[in-house]
Design an enzyme around this catalytic site. Structure first.
Site, short mmCIF file in Angstrom:
data_model
loop_
_atom_site.label_atom_id
_atom_site.label_comp_id
_atom_site.label_asym_id
_atom_site.label_seq_id
_atom_site.Cartn_x
_atom_site.Cartn_y
_atom_site.Cartn_z
N ASN A 1 -75.94 -0.91 5.49
CA ASN A 1 -75.05 0.15 5.95
C ASN A 1 -73.85 -0.50 6.63
OD1 ASN A 1 -73.85 2.36 7.08
ND2 ASN A 1 -75.48 2.82 8.54
N TRP A 2 -72.74 -0.56 5.90
CA TRP A 2 -71.56 -1.25 6.44
C TRP A 2 -70.77 -0.39 7.42
CZ3 TRP A 2 -69.44 -3.90 1.33
CH2 TRP A 2 -70.34 -4.91 0.97
N LYS A 3 -71.20 0.83 7.60
CA LYS A 3 -70.55 1.75 8.56
C LYS A 3 -69.03 1.72 8.38
CE LYS A 3 -74.45 1.23 11.62
NZ LYS A 3 -75.02 1.42 12.94
N HIS B 1 -77.83 10.17 9.26
CA HIS B 1 -77.82 9.02 10.18
C HIS B 1 -77.60 9.55 11.60
CE1 HIS B 1 -76.65 5.36 12.19
NE2 HIS B 1 -77.20 4.69 11.20
N GLU C 1 -75.87 8.56 13.98
CA GLU C 1 -74.47 8.58 14.42
C GLU C 1 -73.78 9.86 13.94
OE1 GLU C 1 -73.32 4.74 12.89
OE2 GLU C 1 -74.50 3.74 14.44
N GLU D 1 -85.50 5.43 11.84
CA GLU D 1 -84.54 4.71 12.67
C GLU D 1 -84.57 5.28 14.10
OE1 GLU D 1 -81.28 2.65 10.33
OE2 GLU D 1 -80.56 4.66 10.77
N GLY E 1 -78.15 -0.58 17.05
CA GLY E 1 -77.05 -1.27 17.72
C GLY E 1 -77.39 -1.83 19.09
N SER F 1 -81.59 -2.41 14.61
CA SER F 1 -81.58 -3.80 15.08
C SER F 1 -82.40 -4.76 14.22
CB SER F 1 -82.01 -3.87 16.55
OG SER F 1 -81.04 -3.25 17.36
#
Ligand code: PGA
Length: 249
Positions: free
Chosen positions: A8-10, A96, A98, A166, A172, A210
Site C-alpha cells: 500500500n503505497w498510500k 482502510h 485512514e 489491521e 504507522g 507495522s
C-alpha cells in the site's frame, strides 16, 4: 493457501519513484528462483497506468487504494470501479482505517464499495481492526466480527474477497500485536466468515500494521495468516523485496 504481499503505497512516491520501484519489483520477481507470495502493488491513482506498464506479463498484480460505489456519474474527484477494471486493476483496498477516520467512511458505504468491486470482477481487500481503546477494553473480537457482519456482501465465494486484519493502533506506529494475539483474531475472523457464508473459512486473511523486514517472516508463519499488507516498508525496493522473500516456500 496462496500467500499475499500487498504493498500500500498510500500518498507516497512521485512518477519517477513509482516507475523505478515497480520496475525493480518486476525484474526481481521474474528472476526469482522459487515460488513467492502473490505481490500486489497499490500505487496512488496517477501511477496506476505507468506501474501497470512495468508489471504486465509478470506475476505481479495491480491494486487501487479506494474506489467509488457507482459505475460512473457526476462525482467530481472520484474514481469508479469500472475505470479501475478498465486499466487492469485486479484488487482494490476498501475500508482502510485512514479512510474510515479521515473520510468518515461508514460500514454501509464500505459494504457498497465491496459489492461494486466484486460486481466489476475485481477482488476487494477489506481492512478491519480495532482501536487501542477497543483492544484495552477487551472488545477486539467483537469489533472485527461486527465489521465482517456489516461490511461483507450477501453472497461471495472465497476467491472474490480478501480480508486484512489491521489493528488501527498498529498502523504507522511500529507497534504490533503478539503472534498469539494475531492468531486469536485471525481465528475469530475465519470463524465469523464461515458463519456468514459457506466456505467463508477459505477467504484469505492478511495481517497489516507495522510489518517490516524483520517481523515479516514470523508474521507470515502465524496460523491463519495468509499474507501481509505493508505500508512504510513497501515504498523502498530492498525493504519490499525482503518482505516478499521472507515467506518460506
Ligand atoms: P504501515 O501501514 O505498514 O506503515 O504500518 C500499513 C497500512 O496502513 O496498511
Amino acid at each position: 493457501m496462496q500467500q499475499y504481499v500487498v504493498a500500500n503505497w498510500k500518498m507516497y512516491l512521485n512518477t519517477k519513484e513509482a516507475h523505478k520501484l515497480s520496475e525493480s519489483m518486476s525484474k526481481r520477481m521474474q528472476e526469482a528462483e522459487r515460488p513467492l507470495p502473490k505481490l500486489v502493488l497499490c500505487p496512488s491513482f496517477p501511477h496506476l497506468i505507468p506501474v501497470f506498464e512495468n508489471i504486465k506479463g509478470t506475476a505481479i498484480s495491480l491494486g487501487a487504494q479506494n474506489c467509488h460505489t457507482e459505475k460512473n456519474g457526476p462525482h467530481t474527484g472520484e474514481v469508479s470501479p469500472e475505470q479501475l477494471k478498465d486499466i487492469q486493476a485486479e484488487y482494490v483496498i476498501v475500508g482502510h482505517s485512514e479512510r474510515r477516520r479521515h473520510h468518515n467512511e461508514s460500514s454501509e458505504e464500505i459494504k457498497a464499495k465491496i459489492e461494486a468491486v466484486i460486481a466489476h470482477g475485481m477482488i476487494p481487500i477489506l481492512c478491519i481492526g480495532e482501536t487501542i481503546e477497543e483492544r484495552r477494553s477487551g472488545k477486539t473480537l467483537k469489533k472485527v466480527q461486527q465489521q465482517l457482519k456489516d461490511e461483507t456482501p450477501e453472497h461471495f465465494t472465497p476467491n472474490q474477497l480478501i480480508i486484512a486484519y489491521e489493528p488501527v493502533w498498529s498502523i504507522g506506529t511500529n507497534l504490533t500485536p503478539t503472534e498469539k494475539e494475531i492468531e486469536e483474531v485471525h481465528g475469530a475472523i475465519r470463524y465469523e466468515l464461515q458463519q456468514i457464508q459457506p466456505n467463508g473459512n477459505l477467504v484469505p486473511i492478511l495481517y497489516g500494521g507495522s510489518v517490516n523486514t524483520k517481523n515479516a517472516a514470523a508474521l507470515l508463519k502465524c496460523k491463519c495468516v495468509h499474507g501481509v499488507l505493508v505500508g512504510r516498508h513497501a515504498i523502498n525496493a530492498d525493504n519490499l523485496w525482503a518482505v516478499v522473500t521472507a515467506a518460506e516456500e
